[in-house]
Design an enzyme around this catalytic site. Sequence first.
Site, mmCIF file in Angstrom:
data_model
loop_
_atom_site.group_PDB
_atom_site.id
_atom_site.type_symbol
_atom_site.label_atom_id
_atom_site.label_comp_id
_atom_site.label_asym_id
_atom_site.label_seq_id
_atom_site.Cartn_x
_atom_site.Cartn_y
_atom_site.Cartn_z
ATOM 1 N N GLY A 199 6.689 32.986 16.895
ATOM 2 C CA GLY A 199 8.088 32.567 17.054
ATOM 3 C C GLY A 199 8.162 31.227 17.773
ATOM 4 N N ASP A 243 5.972 40.179 25.639
ATOM 5 C CA ASP A 243 5.193 40.760 24.544
ATOM 6 C C ASP A 243 5.604 42.219 24.346
ATOM 7 O OD1 ASP A 243 2.732 41.923 23.223
ATOM 8 O OD2 ASP A 243 2.044 39.842 23.507
ATOM 9 N N SER A 266 7.854 47.668 5.908
ATOM 10 C CA SER A 266 7.366 46.791 4.840
ATOM 11 C C SER A 266 7.046 47.551 3.566
ATOM 12 C CB SER A 266 6.094 46.090 5.318
ATOM 13 O OG SER A 266 5.433 45.505 4.226
ATOM 14 N N TYR A 323 -2.359 46.679 7.950
ATOM 15 C CA TYR A 323 -0.937 46.353 8.123
ATOM 16 C C TYR A 323 -0.046 47.436 7.527
ATOM 17 C CZ TYR A 323 3.438 43.779 7.503
ATOM 18 O OH TYR A 323 4.758 43.397 7.524
ATOM 19 N N LYS A 332 2.646 49.807 9.599
ATOM 20 C CA LYS A 332 4.084 49.878 9.331
ATOM 21 C C LYS A 332 4.491 51.316 8.993
ATOM 22 C CE LYS A 332 5.508 45.705 10.110
ATOM 23 N NZ LYS A 332 6.546 45.429 11.116
ATOM 24 N N ASN A 342 9.300 40.979 -0.156
ATOM 25 C CA ASN A 342 8.772 39.676 0.295
ATOM 26 C C ASN A 342 9.897 38.738 0.716
ATOM 27 O OD1 ASN A 342 6.495 40.978 -1.173
ATOM 28 N ND2 ASN A 342 5.492 39.073 -0.557
ATOM 29 N N VAL A 355 3.887 33.328 0.914
ATOM 30 C CA VAL A 355 3.512 32.452 -0.191
ATOM 31 C C VAL A 355 4.611 31.431 -0.524
ATOM 32 C CG1 VAL A 355 4.284 34.039 -2.028
ATOM 33 C CG2 VAL A 355 2.453 32.411 -2.489
ATOM 34 N N PHE A 361 -4.338 33.029 -5.499
ATOM 35 C CA PHE A 361 -5.385 34.037 -5.338
ATOM 36 C C PHE A 361 -5.275 35.022 -6.498
ATOM 37 C CE2 PHE A 361 -4.518 32.732 -0.838
ATOM 38 C CZ PHE A 361 -5.670 31.971 -0.708
HETATM 39 C C1 UD2 Z 1 4.292 40.079 2.433
HETATM 40 C C2 UD2 Z 1 4.518 39.932 3.923
HETATM 41 C C3 UD2 Z 1 4.185 41.205 4.618
HETATM 42 C C4 UD2 Z 1 4.862 42.409 3.967
HETATM 43 C C5 UD2 Z 1 4.739 42.389 2.432
HETATM 44 C C6 UD2 Z 1 5.660 43.390 1.730
HETATM 45 C C7 UD2 Z 1 4.194 37.675 4.844
HETATM 46 C C8 UD2 Z 1 3.216 36.668 5.370
HETATM 47 N N1 UD2 Z 1 3.670 38.841 4.452
HETATM 48 O O1 UD2 Z 1 2.894 40.352 2.172
HETATM 49 O O2 UD2 Z 1 4.547 41.095 5.988
HETATM 50 O O3 UD2 Z 1 6.149 42.578 4.408
HETATM 51 O O4 UD2 Z 1 5.071 41.129 1.898
HETATM 52 O O5 UD2 Z 1 5.362 43.425 0.368
HETATM 53 O O6 UD2 Z 1 5.373 37.445 4.781
HETATM 54 N N2 UD2 Z 1 -0.857 33.966 -2.370
HETATM 55 C C9 UD2 Z 1 -1.429 32.954 -3.146
HETATM 56 N N3 UD2 Z 1 -1.592 31.736 -2.575
HETATM 57 C C10 UD2 Z 1 -1.250 31.463 -1.271
HETATM 58 C C11 UD2 Z 1 -0.673 32.503 -0.489
HETATM 59 C C12 UD2 Z 1 -0.497 33.737 -1.081
HETATM 60 O O7 UD2 Z 1 -1.772 33.162 -4.320
HETATM 61 O O8 UD2 Z 1 -1.455 30.320 -0.821
HETATM 62 C C13 UD2 Z 1 -0.633 35.287 -2.997
HETATM 63 C C14 UD2 Z 1 -1.245 36.444 -2.232
HETATM 64 O O9 UD2 Z 1 -2.608 36.635 -2.553
HETATM 65 C C15 UD2 Z 1 -0.350 37.585 -2.706
HETATM 66 C C16 UD2 Z 1 1.016 36.926 -2.913
HETATM 67 O O10 UD2 Z 1 0.756 35.530 -3.011
HETATM 68 O O11 UD2 Z 1 -0.809 38.116 -3.916
HETATM 69 C C17 UD2 Z 1 1.972 37.175 -1.777
HETATM 70 O O12 UD2 Z 1 1.305 36.895 -0.561
HETATM 71 P P1 UD2 Z 1 2.080 36.825 0.839
HETATM 72 O O13 UD2 Z 1 1.047 36.617 1.904
HETATM 73 O O14 UD2 Z 1 3.218 35.896 0.777
HETATM 74 O O15 UD2 Z 1 2.761 38.260 0.935
HETATM 75 P P2 UD2 Z 1 2.218 39.765 0.859
HETATM 76 O O16 UD2 Z 1 2.807 40.360 -0.372
HETATM 77 O O17 UD2 Z 1 0.737 39.845 1.075
#
Ligand code: UD2
Length: 310
Positions: free
Chosen positions: A36, A54, A118, A142, A146, A171, A186, A203
Amino acid sequence: MKILVTGGAGFIGSHIVERLVREGHEVKAYDNLSSGKRENLAAVASDVELVEADVRDAPQLDFYAAGCDVIFHEAAVVSVPYSVEHPQETHDVNIQGTLNVLHAAKRRGVKRVVFACSAAIYGDDPEMPKRETMRPQPMSPYGIEKLTSEYYLSVWSQLYGVETVSLRYFNVFGERQDPGSPYSGVISIFVDRALRGAGVTLFGDGGQTRDFVYVGNVVDANVRAATTPGVAGRAYNVGCGDKTTLLQLLDTIERIVGSKVERTHAPPRAGDIRESIADISKIRAELGYTPAVGVEEGLRRLIAHIKERR
Ligand code: UD2
């Protein structure tokens, strides 16, 4: 009302704080400023007390819960891959932190606790869309954290009369989501890189789907969860009910920004789920929620906001 928002200087927490302050509530933001930022609360700085602390610090939480009507518990380590690499740390923040919040709420007579859960709790069950009645199958520390927290909430409602509501965020994206780390959401990363003319890494094949939901909708869900009577102990999906692949997401970003983004592929991330889409009929029916801002409109707002700030 008197309200405590843990993670109140974070991405989602600061949006909740802003809305509550605008509605005239007395709000404290409780945040250790690990992810934050003080400037996230700049627009309401004179109307909100920022407590730098915290959620692992139970006595502090107990102290600041005193006199509160509602706690919004947004503080967490939010990255799936970070939890894969640091499961003990994320356990301490995400499970023990929630238990500390619930314990403080019980001791201090806080009426309601609204929790940032989540969609990660669903795991890779092929059944789509995800409904709240499905058996959770977390695939990452994670997701376990949750889900465990959500179980604690439900039991706290039954045993101690603290009204709890768990919101299973899909998301979330929007203004103030920090693109600055490989663990960032992402959309924040892709938009930031597109606006700087840099390429992105996908990815996997980019065909994975997510139900992206604009932060304003999530704030609305939180306010409804805090104020709707008769919903104690329940859990709700918060999404748009639409799925978007990462490739479609990039196409939309390119269209709004007006330039192409170079795409590189890397292996899929450990703990990643393939498909994710929410059934939002329960939250629509019981909380009157509607995802007023769609994904494209949310992206337009986010991109305009970042351009304005640069
Ligand atoms: C997100 C949330 C998590 C949870 C979840 C619920 C974040 C960081 N994470 O996890 O807290 O609430 O949603 O479903 O908000 N990716 C790429 N390239 C990049 C970054 C990500 O391809 O540079 C892909 C990643 O491998 C994944 C997708 O994008 O398949 C979404 O990744 P993310 O980290 O935004 O979110 P997620 O779904 O892991």
